[in-house]
Design an enzyme around this catalytic site. Structure first.
Site, PDB file in Angstrom:
ATOM      1  N   PRO A   1       3.952  -3.555   8.845  1.00  0.00           N
ATOM      2  CA  PRO A   1       4.830  -3.502  10.015  1.00  0.00           C
ATOM      3  C   PRO A   1       4.939  -2.083  10.544  1.00  0.00           C
ATOM      4  O   PRO A   1       5.340  -1.169   9.829  1.00  0.00           O
ATOM      5  CB  PRO A   1       6.178  -3.991   9.485  1.00  0.00           C
ATOM      6  CG  PRO A   1       5.859  -4.771   8.282  1.00  0.00           C
ATOM      7  CD  PRO A   1       4.651  -4.127   7.682  1.00  0.00           C
ATOM      8  N   GLU A   2       4.548  -1.895  11.790  1.00  0.00           N
ATOM      9  CA  GLU A   2       4.705  -0.610  12.457  1.00  0.00           C
ATOM     10  C   GLU A   2       5.828  -0.775  13.474  1.00  0.00           C
ATOM     11  O   GLU A   2       6.491  -1.805  13.501  1.00  0.00           O
ATOM     12  CB  GLU A   2       3.377  -0.200  13.116  1.00  0.00           C
ATOM     13  CG  GLU A   2       2.222  -0.175  12.108  1.00  0.00           C
ATOM     14  CD  GLU A   2       0.899   0.280  12.694  1.00  0.00           C
ATOM     15  OE1 GLU A   2       0.913   1.009  13.701  1.00  0.00           O
ATOM     16  OE2 GLU A   2      -0.152  -0.081  12.147  1.00  0.00           O
TER      17      GLU A   2
ATOM     18  N   HIS B   1       9.722 -13.960  -4.357  1.00  0.00           N
ATOM     19  CA  HIS B   1       9.872 -12.663  -3.673  1.00  0.00           C
ATOM     20  C   HIS B   1      10.976 -12.647  -2.620  1.00  0.00           C
ATOM     21  O   HIS B   1      11.009 -11.761  -1.788  1.00  0.00           O
ATOM     22  CB  HIS B   1       8.562 -12.167  -3.056  1.00  0.00           C
ATOM     23  CG  HIS B   1       7.396 -12.194  -3.990  1.00  0.00           C
ATOM     24  ND1 HIS B   1       7.386 -11.517  -5.180  1.00  0.00           N
ATOM     25  CD2 HIS B   1       6.204 -12.830  -3.914  1.00  0.00           C
ATOM     26  CE1 HIS B   1       6.238 -11.740  -5.804  1.00  0.00           C
ATOM     27  NE2 HIS B   1       5.509 -12.528  -5.049  1.00  0.00           N
TER      28      HIS B   1
ATOM     29  N   ARG C   1       4.987  -7.241  -2.112  1.00  0.00           N
ATOM     30  CA  ARG C   1       4.486  -5.999  -2.704  1.00  0.00           C
ATOM     31  C   ARG C   1       5.583  -5.006  -3.053  1.00  0.00           C
ATOM     32  O   ARG C   1       5.311  -3.988  -3.680  1.00  0.00           O
ATOM     33  CB  ARG C   1       3.465  -5.349  -1.778  1.00  0.00           C
ATOM     34  CG  ARG C   1       2.185  -6.141  -1.811  1.00  0.00           C
ATOM     35  CD  ARG C   1       1.152  -5.595  -0.889  1.00  0.00           C
ATOM     36  NE  ARG C   1       0.389  -6.717  -0.357  1.00  0.00           N
ATOM     37  CZ  ARG C   1      -0.585  -6.626   0.517  1.00  0.00           C
ATOM     38  NH1 ARG C   1      -0.914  -5.456   0.991  1.00  0.00           N
ATOM     39  NH2 ARG C   1      -1.211  -7.685   0.932  1.00  0.00           N
TER      40      ARG C   1
ATOM     41  N   ARG D   1      -3.085  23.190  14.691  1.00  0.00           N
ATOM     42  CA  ARG D   1      -3.288  22.289  13.552  1.00  0.00           C
ATOM     43  C   ARG D   1      -4.740  21.861  13.452  1.00  0.00           C
ATOM     44  O   ARG D   1      -5.292  21.283  14.377  1.00  0.00           O
ATOM     45  CB  ARG D   1      -2.361  21.081  13.666  1.00  0.00           C
ATOM     46  CG  ARG D   1      -0.885  21.479  13.580  1.00  0.00           C
ATOM     47  CD  ARG D   1      -0.028  20.317  13.193  1.00  0.00           C
ATOM     48  NE  ARG D   1      -0.357  19.809  11.871  1.00  0.00           N
ATOM     49  CZ  ARG D   1       0.275  18.770  11.319  1.00  0.00           C
ATOM     50  NH1 ARG D   1       1.236  18.147  11.991  1.00  0.00           N
ATOM     51  NH2 ARG D   1      -0.044  18.347  10.128  1.00  0.00           N
TER      52      ARG D   1
END
Length: 283
Positions: free
Chosen positions: A2-3, A100, A119, A162
């Site tokens: 999930p973003e 879960h 997880r 950078r």
DNA sequence: AAGTAGTCCTGAGTGC
DNA sequence: TGCACTCAGGACTACT
């Protein structure tokens, strides 16, 4: 996985069942996920009204009338299930408990919120609402992509000097909040930036294009999540990762979708993660 | 300081 | 059929 778009979709799915309502009972089925749950978490949630659900980066924040805020992180495999909503937005009955199902919130309105995470990379925490910005998980996060402080001058300054590859810099939550592996790949493809290019060697012109492209990539995905939300309401109530079509992510060996481009999408590994890109379109 | 590698965890997929 | 192995990845920690 999930973003930002998936987390925002989950937040929007939870809001009608939770905002303004009281947590009648909190069922906590294990002592931890990624980290130990905060002390007495069930007691500190029970009887509290959810004033509002916010999102910061990939974190969902529930402000409670006790003066505390509950933080929820879905990690990689976390999902939320909303069932039994009396408002009729989630019409199905409560399902049988699944493996879960780590935390279940029973709302006074009859809704049930189930946090399932195979997880266990997810997390929950509780802290004083007025201390939220100082929380270790939130303090160092960069600007929200849809916020006013994310703009071309900011991004130019963040990339200047950078040498780190662009892929790595955009994945770094200190640079910008909420991007994960998938949407970084998609944003770099749309802006035609090669994922291994050192950040300091991306032209100002490309950087300025990247700002609206990141927003579009994310808002397209949120829109797709919104349509899947409507499906959830008719179906099983599960909120989490949704199907979305990508230009490069997961398309190794498939033809590039740029009109006229005859290349195939490549996969490389950068800091241990798969990167997908078009070797012709991205420079 | 900046950058990279290792770590956690389970389930899905693959090859023999 | 089953076993061993690899991979997925968010974000921390521990190195160089």
């Amino acid at each position: 996985m999930p973003e930002l778009p998936e987390v925002e979709t989950v937040r929007r799915g939870l809001a009608p069942a939770m905002e303004g309502d009281v947590i009648a009972r909190a069922e906590v089925n294990r002592p931890d996920l990624r980290w130990p749950f905060p002390a007495n978490m069930a007691d500190r949630l029970t009887g509290k009204r959810v004033l509002r659900l916010r999102r910061r980066s990939k974190y969902i924040l529930a402000d409670l009338d006790s003066g505390e805020t509950a933080l929820i992180h879905l990690g990689m495999s976390g999902r939320m299930l909303v069932s039994g909503d009396p408002l009729g937005q989630f019409v199905h009955d409560h399902p049988a408990a699944q493996k879960h199902d780590h935390v279940v919130l029973h709302m006074e309105n009859g809704a049930r919120i189930t946090f399932n995470d195979p997880r266990r990379f997810g997390a929950m925490d509780l802290f004083a609402t007025d201390q939220a910005e100082a929380h270790p998980l939130l303090a160092t996060i960069g600007p929200e992509p849809f916020g006013n402080s994310f703009d071309e001058p900011y991004l130019v300054a963040a990339l200047t000097g950078r040498k780190t590859p662009m892929k790595t810099v955009l994945l770094d939550q200190k640079t910008i909040a909420g991007l994960g592996n998938i949407y970084v790949c998609e944003a770099l493809f749309r802006s035609q930036i090669h994922p291994t290019r050192p950040a300091c060697r991306v032209s100002k012109d490309r950087i300025s294009r990247l700002v609206p492209i990141i927003r579009t990539v994310l808002s397209d995905a949120i829109e797709a999540g919104g349509s899947s939300l409507r499906d959830f309401r008719q179906a099983d109530g599960e909120l989490g990762y949704f199907q979305h079509s990508f230009d490069v992510y997961g398309r190794e060996g498939a033809p590039c979708r740029t009109p006229g481009c005859t290349s195939t999408i490549r996969r490389i590994v950068q800091s241990g993660r798969s990167t997908f890109y078009c070797p012709s379109c991205q420079r």
